[in-house]
Design a protein around this motif. Structure first.
Motif, short mmCIF file in Angstrom:
data_model
loop_
_atom_site.label_atom_id
_atom_site.label_comp_id
_atom_site.label_asym_id
_atom_site.label_seq_id
_atom_site.Cartn_x
_atom_site.Cartn_y
_atom_site.Cartn_z
N MET A 190 -12.16 -0.21 9.75
CA MET A 190 -12.45 0.63 8.61
C MET A 190 -12.69 -0.19 7.34
N LEU A 191 -11.99 -1.30 7.19
CA LEU A 191 -12.22 -2.15 6.03
C LEU A 191 -13.64 -2.71 6.04
N PHE A 192 -14.07 -3.19 7.19
CA PHE A 192 -15.43 -3.72 7.31
C PHE A 192 -16.46 -2.60 7.09
N TYR A 193 -16.20 -1.44 7.67
CA TYR A 193 -17.15 -0.33 7.57
C TYR A 193 -17.28 0.17 6.14
N PHE A 194 -16.15 0.42 5.48
CA PHE A 194 -16.21 0.94 4.12
C PHE A 194 -16.76 -0.10 3.14
N ALA A 195 -16.49 -1.38 3.40
CA ALA A 195 -17.08 -2.42 2.56
C ALA A 195 -18.60 -2.40 2.69
N ALA A 198 -27.12 4.54 6.84
CA ALA A 198 -27.72 4.46 8.18
C ALA A 198 -27.44 3.10 8.81
N GLN A 199 -27.54 2.04 8.03
CA GLN A 199 -27.26 0.70 8.54
C GLN A 199 -25.78 0.52 8.84
N ALA A 200 -24.92 1.04 7.96
CA ALA A 200 -23.47 0.91 8.18
C ALA A 200 -23.05 1.64 9.45
N LEU A 201 -23.57 2.86 9.64
CA LEU A 201 -23.22 3.62 10.84
C LEU A 201 -23.76 2.97 12.09
N ALA A 202 -24.97 2.41 12.01
CA ALA A 202 -25.55 1.73 13.18
C ALA A 202 -24.68 0.56 13.60
N GLY A 232 -17.05 -4.31 12.14
CA GLY A 232 -16.29 -3.07 12.24
C GLY A 232 -16.40 -2.46 13.62
N GLY A 233 -17.61 -2.49 14.20
CA GLY A 233 -17.81 -1.97 15.55
C GLY A 233 -16.99 -2.72 16.59
N LEU A 234 -16.89 -4.05 16.43
CA LEU A 234 -16.10 -4.87 17.36
C LEU A 234 -14.63 -4.47 17.31
N PHE A 235 -14.06 -4.39 16.12
CA PHE A 235 -12.64 -4.04 16.00
C PHE A 235 -12.38 -2.59 16.42
#
Length: 311
Positions: free
Chosen positions: A84-89, A97-101, A158-161
Motif C-alpha cells: 500500500m505504501l508503494f501504491y499510494f506513493a 491507470a498506471q498505478a493500478l496496472a 506494490g504488486g510484488l508485496f
C-alpha cells in the motif's frame, strides 16, 4: 456442500463491483492530498479514523478482532503495508491507470512465486494468462528504455508485496477472521505512517512542492483542508471493504475475484472526468488485456476447483 446452497453469484458480483467503484473513486482523493500533506501523515491519520470503524464491523458480527496466529497475521500485515505504501506513493506521481496496472501485476507474481518458489505446477492456460497480463502492463505503463524512470516501478513493487501477502493469507491465514486481518493491516499501516514521520523529522529530506514532495513531506499542522478528504478515504475504504468481505462470503472466491478488475475501469474513468487524466488507446488496450488475464485466471481456478470437487 451446505455452504454452496447459500451462495449468490449475482449479489456477490454486485457487491464486488460496488466496492471497486468506491475504491476507484476514493483512491483519486490522494491526488488532492498530495499537494498539502505527506504519505506518512495520510496513513497515520487514516488509520486513526478507520480503526473505530473496523471495531464497528466486528460489533456487527462480521468477525472477531482477535487473530488466531499472531505471527503470520503480522507478517501478512507488514507485506500488505509495503504494498500500500508503494501504491499510494505512485498515485501521487502518475495517472491512476498506471498505478493500478502496476498493482495488478500481483496475480502474475503469485503464479511465478507459486511455480518457482513453492514448486507448484502451472498449466499452459495460466502461462498464457501471465503473458497476456504482462503485455497489458507494458501497454499501460509504456516504458521507454531510453528514458527510464524508476518511479514507474513503484506500483509494480506494490504488486510484488501484494502477491506475497496473498500467498501468506492463503497458506497461513485462511482460518483468520477477515476483520482481524483488516484491523492488523490498518494498525501496521498506521504504525508505518508514524515511523515514517519520525524518520523524515530526524533525517529531513528535500521536499519539493506539490505531489513530488508527497513521500518526503513530514507532519503538516495546517491540515484542515486535507481532513475532509482523509475522512472520505477512511469511510469509503471501510464501506468498500465491508462489501468486499460480504462478496467473498456469499460468492465463490475465484468467481468473485474476477470482478476486482472493475476498479481498472472506475479509477481511470473518474480520474478522467474529475481531473482530466487522459487515457490513450494503448492504455485502454492494456487495461482490457490485464482484465482478460484476470478473467482467464479466474476461469482456470474455477475449473480446477470443480475438478477437485468431482474427484
Amino acid at each position: 456442500m451446505q455452504a454452496d446452497n447459500h451462495t449468490s453469484p449475482v449479489l456477490a458480483s454486485v457487491l464486488m463491483v460496488s466496492a471497486m467503484a468506491i475504491i476507484g473513486v476514493i483512491d483519486n482523493v490522494v491526488i488532492l492530498l498530495a499537494d498539502t500533506i505527506g504519505l506518512w501523515q495520510f496513513h497515520l491519520s487514516r488509520a486513526v479514523l478507520m480503526l473505530p470503524l473496523i471495531v464497528g464491523l466486528s460489533l456487527l458480527g462480521l468477525g472477531s478482532l482477535r487473530p488466531q496466529r499472531i505471527g503470520p497475521v503480522i507478517l501478512r500485515s507488514v507485506l500488505i503495508t509495503l504494498a500500500m505504501l508503494f501504491y499510494f506513493a505512485s498515485l501521487a506521481l502518475m495517472p491512476i491507470a498506471q498505478a493500478l496496472a502496476g498493482l495488478f501485476t500481483s496475480p502474475i507474481f503469485v503464479l511465478l512465486i507459486s511455480a518457482f518458489a513453492l514448486n507448484q505446477r502451472i498449466g499452459p492456460w495460466r502461462v498464457l494468462a501471465v503473458l497476456i497480463g504482462f503485455a497489458g502492463i507494458l501497454c499501460v505503463l509504456q516504458p521507454n528504455p531510453y528514458e527510464f524512470d524508476a518511479r514507474s516501478l513503484l506500483p509494480v513493487a506494490g504488486g510484488l508485496f501484494y502477491a506475497l501477502s496473498a500467498i501468506i493469507t492463503r497458506t497461513h491465514c485462511s482460518q483468520e477472521s477477515t476483520v482481524a486481518l483488516l484491523a492488523a493491516m490498518i494498525t501496521i499501516l498506521g504504525l508505518a505512517g508514524a515511523l515514517g514521520l519520525v524518520v523524515v523529522s530526524v533525517f529531513p529530506f528535500a521536499v519539493p512542492d506539490g505531489p513530488e514532495g508527497f513521500v518526503t513531506r513530514g507532519w503538516v499542522w495546517q491540515m484542515q483542508s486535507a481532513l475532509p478528504w482523509i475522512a472520505i478515504q477512511a469511510i469509503g475504504s471501510t464501506v468498500a471493504v465491508f462489501m468486499l468481505i460480504k462478496a467473498y462470503q456469499v460468492g465463490e472466491p475465484s468467481y468473485v475475484a474476477v470482478f476486482e478488475y472493475a476498479v481498472m475501469i472506475f479509477g481511470p474513468l473518474f480520474a478522467w472526468v474529475a481531473f482530466g487524466q487522459e487515457i490513450g488507446v494503448m492504455q485502454i488496450s492494456g487495461i482490457v488485456l490485464i482484465a482478460s488475464a484476470g478473467v482467464l485466471l479466474g476461469w482456470r481456478s474455477r475449473r480446477a476447483t470443480a475438478q477437485q470437487g468431482v474427484a
